[in-house]
Design a protein around this motif. Structure first.
Motif, PDB file in Angstrom:
ATOM      1  N   ALA A  20       1.187  40.302 -37.466  1.00 20.84           N
ATOM      2  CA  ALA A  20       1.190  39.687 -38.798  1.00 20.84           C
ATOM      3  C   ALA A  20       0.389  40.547 -39.779  1.00 20.84           C
ATOM      4  N   LEU A  21      -0.750  41.079 -39.315  1.00 24.34           N
ATOM      5  CA  LEU A  21      -1.565  41.931 -40.196  1.00 24.34           C
ATOM      6  C   LEU A  21      -0.789  43.194 -40.580  1.00 24.34           C
ATOM      7  N   LYS A  22      -0.138  43.800 -39.575  1.00 27.19           N
ATOM      8  CA  LYS A  22       0.612  45.036 -39.853  1.00 27.19           C
ATOM      9  C   LYS A  22       1.669  44.782 -40.920  1.00 27.19           C
ATOM     10  N   LEU A  23       2.429  43.677 -40.718  1.00 24.14           N
ATOM     11  CA  LEU A  23       3.518  43.424 -41.666  1.00 24.14           C
ATOM     12  C   LEU A  23       2.967  43.173 -43.059  1.00 24.14           C
ATOM     13  N   LYS A  24       1.921  42.340 -43.161  1.00 25.45           N
ATOM     14  CA  LYS A  24       1.466  42.029 -44.525  1.00 25.45           C
ATOM     15  C   LYS A  24       0.824  43.229 -45.192  1.00 25.45           C
ATOM     16  N   GLU A  25       0.078  44.042 -44.434  1.00 25.73           N
ATOM     17  CA  GLU A  25      -0.631  45.115 -45.135  1.00 25.73           C
ATOM     18  C   GLU A  25       0.292  46.227 -45.639  1.00 25.73           C
ATOM     19  N   ILE A  26       1.421  46.432 -44.977  1.00 28.53           N
ATOM     20  CA  ILE A  26       2.261  47.530 -45.467  1.00 28.53           C
ATOM     21  C   ILE A  26       3.516  47.075 -46.213  1.00 28.53           C
TER      22      ILE A  26
ATOM     23  N   GLU B  84     -17.285  54.122 -39.039  1.00 23.64           N
ATOM     24  CA  GLU B  84     -18.028  54.119 -40.301  1.00 23.64           C
ATOM     25  C   GLU B  84     -17.930  52.789 -41.037  1.00 23.64           C
ATOM     26  N   THR B  85     -17.191  51.824 -40.510  1.00 26.50           N
ATOM     27  CA  THR B  85     -17.031  50.547 -41.227  1.00 26.50           C
ATOM     28  C   THR B  85     -18.398  49.890 -41.422  1.00 26.50           C
ATOM     29  N   ILE B  86     -18.724  49.604 -42.671  1.00 26.58           N
ATOM     30  CA  ILE B  86     -20.100  49.203 -42.990  1.00 26.58           C
ATOM     31  C   ILE B  86     -20.483  47.887 -42.316  1.00 26.58           C
TER      32      ILE B  86
ATOM     33  N   CYS C  86     -13.933  44.582 -37.113  1.00 27.72           N
ATOM     34  CA  CYS C  86     -13.215  44.089 -38.299  1.00 27.72           C
ATOM     35  C   CYS C  86     -11.730  44.441 -38.162  1.00 27.72           C
ATOM     36  N   GLY C  87     -10.904  43.640 -38.803  1.00 23.15           N
ATOM     37  CA  GLY C  87      -9.477  43.958 -38.951  1.00 23.15           C
ATOM     38  C   GLY C  87      -8.782  44.156 -37.616  1.00 23.15           C
ATOM     39  N   THR C  88      -8.028  45.241 -37.553  1.00 21.21           N
ATOM     40  CA  THR C  88      -7.275  45.541 -36.339  1.00 21.21           C
ATOM     41  C   THR C  88      -8.189  45.681 -35.128  1.00 21.21           C
ATOM     42  N   ALA C  89      -9.355  46.279 -35.320  1.00 20.73           N
ATOM     43  CA  ALA C  89     -10.282  46.447 -34.189  1.00 20.73           C
ATOM     44  C   ALA C  89     -10.743  45.072 -33.686  1.00 20.73           C
ATOM     45  N   TRP C  90     -10.813  44.092 -34.584  1.00 18.25           N
ATOM     46  CA  TRP C  90     -11.169  42.728 -34.169  1.00 18.25           C
ATOM     47  C   TRP C  90     -10.050  42.148 -33.291  1.00 18.25           C
TER      48      TRP C  90
ATOM     49  N   ALA D 120      -2.604  51.909 -42.027  1.00 12.28           N
ATOM     50  CA  ALA D 120      -2.330  50.865 -41.036  1.00 12.28           C
ATOM     51  C   ALA D 120      -2.566  51.439 -39.639  1.00 12.28           C
ATOM     52  N   SER D 121      -3.495  50.855 -38.945  1.00 10.25           N
ATOM     53  CA  SER D 121      -3.870  51.379 -37.633  1.00 10.25           C
ATOM     54  C   SER D 121      -2.783  51.100 -36.602  1.00 10.25           C
ATOM     55  N   THR D 122      -2.422  52.102 -35.833  1.00 10.83           N
ATOM     56  CA  THR D 122      -1.414  51.922 -34.777  1.00 10.83           C
ATOM     57  C   THR D 122      -1.927  52.522 -33.461  1.00 10.83           C
TER      58      THR D 122
ATOM     59  N   VAL E  45     -19.524  47.117 -30.171  1.00  5.79           N
ATOM     60  CA  VAL E  45     -18.802  47.168 -31.438  1.00  5.79           C
ATOM     61  C   VAL E  45     -17.594  48.081 -31.261  1.00  5.79           C
ATOM     62  N   VAL E  46     -16.537  47.751 -31.975  1.00  4.55           N
ATOM     63  CA  VAL E  46     -15.305  48.536 -31.864  1.00  4.55           C
ATOM     64  C   VAL E  46     -14.888  48.955 -33.274  1.00  4.55           C
ATOM     65  N   SER E  47     -14.671  50.247 -33.455  1.00 11.27           N
ATOM     66  CA  SER E  47     -14.306  50.735 -34.797  1.00 11.27           C
ATOM     67  C   SER E  47     -13.569  52.058 -34.690  1.00 11.27           C
ATOM     68  N   GLN E  48     -12.376  52.108 -35.227  1.00  8.12           N
ATOM     69  CA  GLN E  48     -11.624  53.362 -35.225  1.00  8.12           C
ATOM     70  C   GLN E  48     -12.441  54.459 -35.898  1.00  8.12           C
ATOM     71  N   SER E  49     -12.861  54.179 -37.127  1.00 10.93           N
ATOM     72  CA  SER E  49     -13.524  55.218 -37.920  1.00 10.93           C
ATOM     73  C   SER E  49     -14.951  55.464 -37.468  1.00 10.93           C
TER      74      SER E  49
ATOM     75  N   SER F 142      -5.036  52.470 -28.335  1.00 11.51           N
ATOM     76  CA  SER F 142      -6.000  53.196 -27.500  1.00 11.51           C
ATOM     77  C   SER F 142      -7.259  52.351 -27.296  1.00 11.51           C
ATOM     78  N   GLN F 143      -7.594  51.489 -28.278  1.00 13.06           N
ATOM     79  CA  GLN F 143      -8.710  50.553 -28.045  1.00 13.06           C
ATOM     80  C   GLN F 143      -8.352  49.576 -26.919  1.00 13.06           C
ATOM     81  N   LEU F 144      -7.076  49.142 -26.911  1.00 12.93           N
ATOM     82  CA  LEU F 144      -6.658  48.244 -25.833  1.00 12.93           C
ATOM     83  C   LEU F 144      -6.755  48.956 -24.483  1.00 12.93           C
TER      84      LEU F 144
HETATM   85  O1  M6R Z   1     -12.367  51.891 -38.724  1.00 13.90           O
HETATM   86  P1  M6R Z   1     -12.379  50.481 -38.259  1.00 13.90           P
HETATM   87  O2  M6R Z   1     -11.652  50.279 -36.962  1.00 13.90           O
HETATM   88  O3  M6R Z   1     -13.776  49.921 -38.163  1.00 13.90           O
HETATM   89  O4  M6R Z   1     -11.611  49.662 -39.361  1.00 13.90           O
HETATM   90  C1  M6R Z   1     -11.526  48.262 -39.307  1.00 13.90           C
HETATM   91  C2  M6R Z   1     -10.497  47.740 -40.285  1.00 13.90           C
HETATM   92  O5  M6R Z   1     -10.853  48.043 -41.598  1.00 13.90           O
HETATM   93  C3  M6R Z   1      -9.105  48.296 -39.997  1.00 13.90           C
HETATM   94  O6  M6R Z   1      -8.714  48.019 -38.691  1.00 13.90           O
HETATM   95  C4  M6R Z   1      -8.068  47.684 -40.967  1.00 13.90           C
HETATM   96  O7  M6R Z   1      -7.897  46.337 -40.673  1.00 13.90           O
HETATM   97  C5  M6R Z   1      -6.751  48.467 -40.903  1.00 13.90           C
HETATM   98  N1  M6R Z   1      -6.179  48.548 -42.204  1.00 13.90           N
HETATM   99  C6  M6R Z   1      -5.744  47.850 -40.019  1.00 13.90           C
HETATM  100  O8  M6R Z   1      -4.509  48.448 -40.031  1.00 13.90           O
END
Ligand code: M6R
Length: 616
Positions: free
Chosen positions: A491-497, A360-362, A309-313, A408-410, A354-358, A415-417
């Motif tokens: 684009a996601l980074k700019l809009k979310e913050i 824990e993304t449901i 999801c999101g940045t990980a996507w 905002a994930s940076t 699957v790719v997820s920073q946390s 590091s995923q890349l």
């Molecule tokens: O923890 P996750 O990588 O699973 O999170 C996925 C998204 O919720 C996350 O990347 C979100 O898009 C961030 N706010 C991006 O900056």
């Protein structure tokens, strides 16, 4: 998405709880609250706004107790008000509850409880669950006091549909706390003279390194400094105590103004850590410790499905490009939230990652579970050591990026890349990639941290550029091939913050629609790092210029522009093509950061967002 902390020990709970809650604020920050058991009754303090409001309230009216629970909220049911903030108190004053998740059948339960004389002061599903526990507590009057409270939580949960990570206290049980988990994370901290509960280890590590990761369907009953772990059906579970290796200072802000900036600057280290120990001795390929899948089996894989999801996507989209290019394995990328409800045809040689920073993304967790249910081999790339996704996948790769606190994930993205690039190398070398190409790629990857170090030093130059675009309301981000996902991420980074509307497109797609947006008020940021497509991208830039659009260009040193074409340039060093997505991400992150700060936005806690989306 909501943070929970609970504490039972022999020191004053409030300070311990609030310190933990501060560390969980990234999970939600619209309101917060704390409950302690004081002089035989439950004292609840709540405030709308950031955790600092709650800290201020507790300073003004201190509470004294060695047992308590607290919560920071990301609203799901009901507006942001003190009434809707947690902890909730049952209408008979017996039970207090903090909860992360969604009780789906709360309307039915609410009608039932109303008919039984319970009343409600909020619009939340959590208050319904709190009253349901109180209802069962009253019904269990015959049960011996030592197990009555835990039994009533257990019975209430058997009637619940939905997800929860929760902690509860009972006014009659000064020495007991109950926690339970189904679908939302809950972790126990096992200290020498205290037991804690929290949604994330971040809240526990300053108290104890010893933790128990609870699984779905488990309930913990804490009495004094003893605890028992069971299923909802009362079957005993032997707890596994893990010792977490977490440097508390890593999560501190230090001299930086914001976590986001700190984490942008931490990228050289995070990238170094993602690579550490992962190249073979002959310098031509990679090795991973936890894949749990043999090279022979990996050679049989004829398709990879990436879900996130999101940045990980966006990281997955880059990985698709890298794996197809270097390993020649077909890759598909799916939004985890869509995959889980779609019956995608996969065959037995498909590897699901699957790719997820946390971790824990449901939605990502649900995609993982659905893939496992269908019998596919699953791997996870995650920064969340011990997270649910890490524990439930067949194998995986840890990012080792360190705690990412900014919403905002940076550094987790780059590091995923990096992990994706190393994986592409590994899979490539298991197939057709030559020794020499492997060596060249390893060399290219090893240079990344020092090149990123040079790029972050451009921060002040980028700040000057940012000031020119602060008042824009629309932005386009454009890039081709491996730069298209970086455009999407920009684009996601700019809009979310910054709350500026921004869209990412492949540069050549511009003429199929988005070009209609171009005007003096809608700048375009182009990412041009690839000599192969440079002339085409330059043509697209000229189309923008012809329509009076401003042009910001991220380019590599050798991708030079016609004189006067770009209004602003951010130049990154030439590099191996595998490194370019990582390098190009940095100026884009810095531009978004500086624009958002100049607009007065709270970059670390943007409105409506939470770092970890643990409800659907
Ligand atoms: O923890 P996750 O990588 O699973 O999170 C996925 C998204 O919720 C996350 O990347 C979100 O898009 C961030 N706010 C991006 O900056």
């Amino acid at each position: 998405m909501c943070g929970i902390v609970g504490h039972l020990g022999n020191q004053n709970a409030a300070g311990i709880l609030l310190e933990g809650l501060k560390r969980l604020e990234y999970r939600g920050y619209d309101s917060s609250g704390l409950a302690v058991l004081q002089d035989g009754s439950l004292a609840v303090t709540k405030r709308v706004g950031r955790v600092k409001e709650l800290i201020g309230a507790i300073k003004q009216a201190p509470v004294e107790s060695t047992i308590g629970i607290c919560h920071t909220r990301w609203a799901t049911h009901g507006e942001v008000t003190e009434e809707n903030a947690h902890p909730h108190l049952s209408s008979d004053g017996k039970i207090t509850l903090v909860h992360n998740g969604v009780i789906e059948n709360y309307n039915t339960l609410r009608s039932f409880l109303t008919s039984k004389g319970f009343s409600f002061s909020s619009e939340t599903d959590t208050e319904v669950l709190c009253n349901l526990i109180a209802y069962h507590y009253a019904k269990e009057a015959e049960t011996a006091e030592g197990s009555r409270f835990a039994t009533s939580v257990r019975k209430a949960l058997l009637h619940v549909e939905g997800t929860y990570g929760l902690a509860a206290l009972c006014a009659n049980c000064p020495d007991e706390m109950v926690g339970a988990r189904h679908g939302s994370p809950l972790i126990q901290g096992v200290g020498r003279e205290e037991i804690l509960l929290a949604s994330d280890v971040a809240a526990l590590v300053s108290r104890t390194p010893d933790v128990v990761y609870m699984n779905d369907g488990e309930l913990v009953h804490i009495v004094g400094n003893q605890f028992s772990l069971t299923t909802l059906d009362s079957e005993d579970i032997k707890p596994v105590i893990n010792t977490v290796d977490w440097d508390v200072s890593e999560g501190e802000l230090g001299d930086f103004e914001h976590y986001m900036l700190k984490e942008i600057f931490e990228q050289p280290t995070a990238l170094e850590n993602a690579m550490r120990g992962r190249f073979s001795q002959d310098g031509s390929t990679a090795k991973f410790g936890g894949l749990n899948i043999t090279p022979q089996d990996l050679r049989q894989i004829d398709r990879i499905l990436l879900c996130a999801c999101g940045t990980a996507w966006h990281a997955c989209l880059t990985m698709e490009f890298l794996i197809e290019k270097y390993a020649r394995i077909p890759v598909e990328v799916e939004y985890a939230s869509e995959f889980r409800y779609r019956n995608a045809p996969l065959d037995k040689n498909t590897l699901v990652m699957v790719v997820s920073q946390s971790g824990e993304t449901i939605d990502t967790l649900a995609a993982l579970r659905e893939s496992k249910r269908k019998g596919y081999t699953t791997l996870a790339i995650t920064n969340g050591v011990g997270s649910t996704i890490a524990r439930e996948s067949d194998g995986g790769i840890y990012q080792h990026a360190g705690p990412e606190v900014g919403v905002a994930s940076t550094k987790a993205f780059t590091s995923q890349l990096m992990i994706g690039s190393i994986l592409a190398l590994y899979l490539g070398r298991l197939r057709d990639m030559s020794f020499n190409d492997g060596v060249e790629m390893v060399e290219g990857l090893k240079q990344i941290p020092s090149l990123v170090e040079k790029i972050v030093q451009l921060s002040e130059d980028i700040h000057r550029i940012a000031k020119k675009y602060v008042h824009k309301q629309d932005f386009l981000f454009l890039g081709r091939q491996s730069m298209f996902p970086i455009a999407l991420e920009g684009a996601l980074k700019l809009k979310e913050i910054s709350y500026i509307h921004a869209e990412g497109y492949p540069a050549a797609e511009m003429k199929h629609g988005p070009i209609a947006l171009i005007s003096e008020d809608c700048p375009s940021l182009f990412i041009a790092t690839e000599p192969d497509t440079l002339s085409k991208v330059v043509s697209n830039m000229q189309e923008v210029k012809a329509r009076k659009g401003q042009l910001i260009v991220v380019r590599s040193e050798s991708c030079t522009m016609p004189e006067g074409l770009a209004d602003d340039e951010m130049v990154i060093p030439d590099c191996h093509p595998v490194a370019a997505p990582i390098l190009a991400s940095i100026p884009v992150q810095l531009l978004s950061y500086h624009i958002a700060v100049e607009r007065g936005c709270d970059v670390d806690k943007p409105r409506n967002l939470a770092k970890s989306e643990t409800v659907e």
